[in-house]
Design a protein around this motif. Structure first.
Motif, PDB file in Angstrom:
ATOM      1  N   HIS A   1      28.562 -22.220  60.920  1.00  0.00           N
ATOM      2  CA  HIS A   1      28.074 -20.870  60.662  1.00  0.00           C
ATOM      3  C   HIS A   1      28.970 -20.160  59.647  1.00  0.00           C
ATOM      4  O   HIS A   1      28.476 -19.443  58.759  1.00  0.00           O
ATOM      5  CB  HIS A   1      28.023 -20.091  61.982  1.00  0.00           C
ATOM      6  CG  HIS A   1      27.347 -18.764  61.867  1.00  0.00           C
ATOM      7  ND1 HIS A   1      25.988 -18.628  61.713  1.00  0.00           N
ATOM      8  CD2 HIS A   1      27.850 -17.493  61.857  1.00  0.00           C
ATOM      9  CE1 HIS A   1      25.670 -17.355  61.635  1.00  0.00           C
ATOM     10  NE2 HIS A   1      26.794 -16.637  61.711  1.00  0.00           N
ATOM     11  N   MET A   2      30.271 -20.358  59.758  1.00  0.00           N
ATOM     12  CA  MET A   2      31.206 -19.752  58.811  1.00  0.00           C
ATOM     13  C   MET A   2      30.971 -20.295  57.392  1.00  0.00           C
ATOM     14  O   MET A   2      31.040 -19.549  56.404  1.00  0.00           O
ATOM     15  CB  MET A   2      32.652 -20.038  59.230  1.00  0.00           C
ATOM     16  CG  MET A   2      33.110 -19.370  60.515  1.00  0.00           C
ATOM     17  SD  MET A   2      33.133 -17.575  60.431  1.00  0.00           S
ATOM     18  CE  MET A   2      31.568 -17.211  61.271  1.00  0.00           C
TER      19      MET A   2
ATOM     20  N   GLU B   1      29.084 -19.109  51.943  1.00  0.00           N
ATOM     21  CA  GLU B   1      28.272 -19.447  50.769  1.00  0.00           C
ATOM     22  C   GLU B   1      27.312 -18.333  50.399  1.00  0.00           C
ATOM     23  O   GLU B   1      27.125 -18.022  49.208  1.00  0.00           O
ATOM     24  CB  GLU B   1      27.485 -20.727  51.038  1.00  0.00           C
ATOM     25  CG  GLU B   1      26.641 -21.174  49.856  1.00  0.00           C
ATOM     26  CD  GLU B   1      25.883 -22.458  50.147  1.00  0.00           C
ATOM     27  OE1 GLU B   1      25.069 -22.882  49.287  1.00  0.00           O
ATOM     28  OE2 GLU B   1      26.095 -23.048  51.246  1.00  0.00           O
ATOM     29  N   HIS B   2      26.709 -17.685  51.408  1.00  0.00           N
ATOM     30  CA  HIS B   2      25.669 -16.702  51.126  1.00  0.00           C
ATOM     31  C   HIS B   2      26.174 -15.259  51.209  1.00  0.00           C
ATOM     32  O   HIS B   2      25.620 -14.373  50.540  1.00  0.00           O
ATOM     33  CB  HIS B   2      24.496 -16.876  52.098  1.00  0.00           C
ATOM     34  CG  HIS B   2      23.797 -18.191  51.948  1.00  0.00           C
ATOM     35  ND1 HIS B   2      24.190 -19.346  52.592  1.00  0.00           N
ATOM     36  CD2 HIS B   2      22.714 -18.544  51.184  1.00  0.00           C
ATOM     37  CE1 HIS B   2      23.388 -20.349  52.254  1.00  0.00           C
ATOM     38  NE2 HIS B   2      22.486 -19.888  51.390  1.00  0.00           N
ATOM     39  N   ARG B   3      27.148 -14.990  52.019  1.00  0.00           N
ATOM     40  CA  ARG B   3      27.681 -13.639  52.182  1.00  0.00           C
ATOM     41  C   ARG B   3      29.205 -13.700  52.137  1.00  0.00           C
ATOM     42  O   ARG B   3      29.874 -13.511  53.150  1.00  0.00           O
ATOM     43  CB  ARG B   3      27.228 -13.022  53.496  1.00  0.00           C
ATOM     44  CG  ARG B   3      25.719 -12.922  53.640  1.00  0.00           C
ATOM     45  CD  ARG B   3      25.372 -12.375  55.014  1.00  0.00           C
ATOM     46  NE  ARG B   3      23.946 -12.299  55.218  1.00  0.00           N
ATOM     47  CZ  ARG B   3      23.381 -11.896  56.371  1.00  0.00           C
ATOM     48  NH1 ARG B   3      24.151 -11.553  57.391  1.00  0.00           N
ATOM     49  NH2 ARG B   3      22.065 -11.851  56.481  1.00  0.00           N
ATOM     50  N   PRO B   4      29.786 -13.958  50.995  1.00  0.00           N
ATOM     51  CA  PRO B   4      31.243 -14.119  50.930  1.00  0.00           C
ATOM     52  C   PRO B   4      31.986 -12.839  51.298  1.00  0.00           C
ATOM     53  O   PRO B   4      31.669 -11.764  50.786  1.00  0.00           O
ATOM     54  CB  PRO B   4      31.481 -14.516  49.466  1.00  0.00           C
ATOM     55  CG  PRO B   4      30.286 -14.013  48.737  1.00  0.00           C
ATOM     56  CD  PRO B   4      29.130 -14.097  49.676  1.00  0.00           C
ATOM     57  N   LEU B   5      32.922 -12.991  52.193  1.00  0.00           N
ATOM     58  CA  LEU B   5      33.779 -11.882  52.630  1.00  0.00           C
ATOM     59  C   LEU B   5      35.209 -12.404  52.788  1.00  0.00           C
ATOM     60  O   LEU B   5      35.417 -13.566  53.155  1.00  0.00           O
ATOM     61  CB  LEU B   5      33.306 -11.307  53.978  1.00  0.00           C
ATOM     62  CG  LEU B   5      31.987 -10.550  54.003  1.00  0.00           C
ATOM     63  CD1 LEU B   5      31.590 -10.249  55.438  1.00  0.00           C
ATOM     64  CD2 LEU B   5      32.101  -9.249  53.205  1.00  0.00           C
TER      65      LEU B   5
ATOM     66  N   ALA C   1      39.064 -16.737  58.170  1.00  0.00           N
ATOM     67  CA  ALA C   1      38.722 -17.431  59.408  1.00  0.00           C
ATOM     68  C   ALA C   1      38.541 -18.930  59.174  1.00  0.00           C
ATOM     69  O   ALA C   1      39.005 -19.755  59.969  1.00  0.00           O
ATOM     70  CB  ALA C   1      37.459 -16.830  60.022  1.00  0.00           C
ATOM     71  N   VAL C   2      37.854 -19.302  58.083  1.00  0.00           N
ATOM     72  CA  VAL C   2      37.629 -20.719  57.781  1.00  0.00           C
ATOM     73  C   VAL C   2      38.966 -21.429  57.562  1.00  0.00           C
ATOM     74  O   VAL C   2      39.190 -22.538  58.072  1.00  0.00           O
ATOM     75  CB  VAL C   2      36.721 -20.863  56.537  1.00  0.00           C
ATOM     76  CG1 VAL C   2      36.682 -22.316  56.071  1.00  0.00           C
ATOM     77  CG2 VAL C   2      35.307 -20.372  56.855  1.00  0.00           C
ATOM     78  N   ARG C   3      39.851 -20.785  56.819  1.00  0.00           N
ATOM     79  CA  ARG C   3      41.155 -21.393  56.546  1.00  0.00           C
ATOM     80  C   ARG C   3      41.996 -21.502  57.830  1.00  0.00           C
ATOM     81  O   ARG C   3      42.612 -22.530  58.096  1.00  0.00           O
ATOM     82  CB  ARG C   3      41.887 -20.569  55.489  1.00  0.00           C
ATOM     83  CG  ARG C   3      43.249 -21.143  55.103  1.00  0.00           C
ATOM     84  CD  ARG C   3      43.837 -20.413  53.915  1.00  0.00           C
ATOM     85  NE  ARG C   3      43.973 -18.977  54.158  1.00  0.00           N
ATOM     86  CZ  ARG C   3      43.157 -18.053  53.622  1.00  0.00           C
ATOM     87  NH1 ARG C   3      42.162 -18.408  52.819  1.00  0.00           N
ATOM     88  NH2 ARG C   3      43.318 -16.770  53.896  1.00  0.00           N
ATOM     89  N   TYR C   4      41.992 -20.446  58.628  1.00  0.00           N
ATOM     90  CA  TYR C   4      42.826 -20.425  59.838  1.00  0.00           C
ATOM     91  C   TYR C   4      42.287 -21.392  60.889  1.00  0.00           C
ATOM     92  O   TYR C   4      43.050 -22.179  61.468  1.00  0.00           O
ATOM     93  CB  TYR C   4      42.869 -18.999  60.393  1.00  0.00           C
ATOM     94  CG  TYR C   4      43.840 -18.806  61.527  1.00  0.00           C
ATOM     95  CD1 TYR C   4      45.188 -18.583  61.274  1.00  0.00           C
ATOM     96  CD2 TYR C   4      43.412 -18.840  62.850  1.00  0.00           C
ATOM     97  CE1 TYR C   4      46.090 -18.398  62.312  1.00  0.00           C
ATOM     98  CE2 TYR C   4      44.299 -18.652  63.888  1.00  0.00           C
ATOM     99  CZ  TYR C   4      45.638 -18.425  63.617  1.00  0.00           C
ATOM    100  OH  TYR C   4      46.526 -18.260  64.653  1.00  0.00           O
ATOM    101  N   PHE C   5      40.995 -21.353  61.142  1.00  0.00           N
ATOM    102  CA  PHE C   5      40.414 -22.238  62.153  1.00  0.00           C
ATOM    103  C   PHE C   5      40.492 -23.701  61.728  1.00  0.00           C
ATOM    104  O   PHE C   5      40.698 -24.592  62.559  1.00  0.00           O
ATOM    105  CB  PHE C   5      38.951 -21.868  62.402  1.00  0.00           C
ATOM    106  CG  PHE C   5      38.767 -20.543  63.107  1.00  0.00           C
ATOM    107  CD1 PHE C   5      39.836 -19.907  63.716  1.00  0.00           C
ATOM    108  CD2 PHE C   5      37.511 -19.933  63.132  1.00  0.00           C
ATOM    109  CE1 PHE C   5      39.668 -18.688  64.352  1.00  0.00           C
ATOM    110  CE2 PHE C   5      37.332 -18.713  63.773  1.00  0.00           C
ATOM    111  CZ  PHE C   5      38.407 -18.086  64.376  1.00  0.00           C
TER     112      PHE C   5
END
Length: 394
Positions: free
Chosen positions: A227-228, A233-237, A243-247
């Motif tokens: 989901h992240m 890809e569609h709603r970059p924040l 979160a992607v990097r940390y998880f």
């Protein structure tokens, strides 16, 4: 009787109050409870001195514990949990420093617990706190780690946030521990995504955060990561990238469904609570700023209070105080003896020199042709004017 003039019970009460309350309040409470009037400076001095003795003893014990790994002093539970964290303490000069804390607890078997969310998973908590760098803290904490038997337990879990120093701490004391990322810490990253999405005007479905947390807690992080990736890809924040990097670095520590099945806790609430009880409740009150050298002595006393070992620690530091007092007396006695020996040696040398000079002078004086009376008269140095009148006319 302590050097303060207080009886032992009053002295112990003074230090205990000083470890619990600000020094001014401790002096007031001592007067209210025991009718003893003391100054807040006396409370401060005696509390910090007692804490310094405890600190030295525990540092020595930690060194011994590092050399005697696996030889604890308490029975060991089959399953233990440990959790570490840091909290900031205000120092003099307007700066802050991190007090590190580790908590060790016994994990209850699953069949002894109820299934409600408020039921405790751990019991018999003990803590250790110090103001120190990560390496020094890991060494000093060996005294509590060894006492609780982390090395001897059948299984251990480590529940904490993702700080790097905590991973090194676990590596040094129980490298095979089950490592669990604090669930509340992971939830913060998902909460930031929801907040930034709403602020950016993006559509965030109602209940999205609750659904994500339920999925993470009961099914693991795999679908969350997918989901992240879609959101990135569609709603970059920025929050999504964080979160992607940390998880991504901690996926093995986020298998919460497996950890719960195995009976492990997934939250680090026990160390968060210890931060408040040990450090913040005493050292982080309004207007307080501490000298760095005074933080650890007070933390050593706070650990004794929060671990319910006050009497044990007090007896140890009191014995240490007596030994230090005896050592000082021996040193003073040795210094006095050395000084006396030096004085006696100097006097003996002076006597020998005077005797040698007297003999040399006697050998240089001629004695031939002089009577004994003449010899005695020749040694007299007074003049005839100094004689009494009846002798002067002779």
């Amino acid at each position: 009787m302590p050097q303060t003039g207080l009886m032992p019970h009053a002295h112990q009460s003074l230090v205990r109050l000083g470890a619990r309350l600000p020094f001014e309040e401790a002096a007031s409470e001592l007067h209210a409870l025991l009718g003893i009037q003391v100054s807040d400076s006396l409370v401060r001095r005696q509390t910090l001195q007692a804490g310094a003795r405890v600190l030295v003893m525990q540092t020595e014990q930690a060194s011994a514990a590092c050399a005697l790994v696996g030889e604890g002093t308490e029975p060991v539970a089959c399953r233990l949990a440990m959790s570490g964290d840091g909290a900031m303490v205000p120092l003099r000069g307007g700066c802050w420093a991190e007090v590190k804390t580790v908590v060790i607890a016994e994990v209850l078997p699953a069949h002894t617990r109820h299934q409600d969310a408020t039921d405790k998973r751990t019991i018999n908590h003990s803590c250790f706190s110090r103001l120190a760098d990560a390496t020094t803290f890991a060494d000093l904490a060996s005294v509590e780690i060894t006492r609780r038997g982390i090395e001897r337990a059948a299984a251990v879990c480590a529940v904490q946030d993702g700080a790097e120093w905590l991973q090194g701490f676990v590596d040094g004391h129980r490298f095979d521990a089950v490592r669990i990322l604090d669930f509340a810490h992971a939830a913060e990253y998902l909460g930031r995504i929801a907040e930034q999405g709403e602020l950016a005007g993006q559509h965030v479905p109602k209940g999205w955060l609750r659904a994500m947390l339920h999925e993470l807690k009961h099914h693991g992080p795999e679908r969350i990561m997918k989901h992240m990736a879609w959101w990135q890809e569609h709603r970059p924040l920025p929050a999504v990238s964080d979160a992607v990097r940390y998880f991504g670095k901690r996926l093995p520590q986020m298998q919460y469904q497996e950890f719960q099945t195995q009976g492990w806790p997934i939250g680090s609430g026990m160390v968060e609570s210890a931060n408040k009880r040990v450090m913040q409740a005493r050292l982080k009150r309004a207007g307080m700023h501490w000298e760095p050298a005074n933080v650890n002595p007070l933390l050593a006393l706070r650990d004794a209070l929060c671990n319910h070992r006050w009497e044990e620690v007090w007896d140890q530091q009191h014995q240490r105080q007596r030994e230090e007092h005896h050592a000082r007396r021996v040193q003073r006695s040795q210094r006095r003896r050395a000084q006396l020996e030096q004085v006696l040696e100097e006097q003996l040398i002076e006597i020998l020199l005077l005797s040698a000079r007297g003999k040399a002078k006697a050998q240089q004086t001629p004695h031939k042709g002089r009577t004994e009376g003449q010899k005695r008269w020749g040694r007299m140095t007074f003049s005839r004017k100094a004689l009494p009148n009846r002798f002067a006319k002779m």
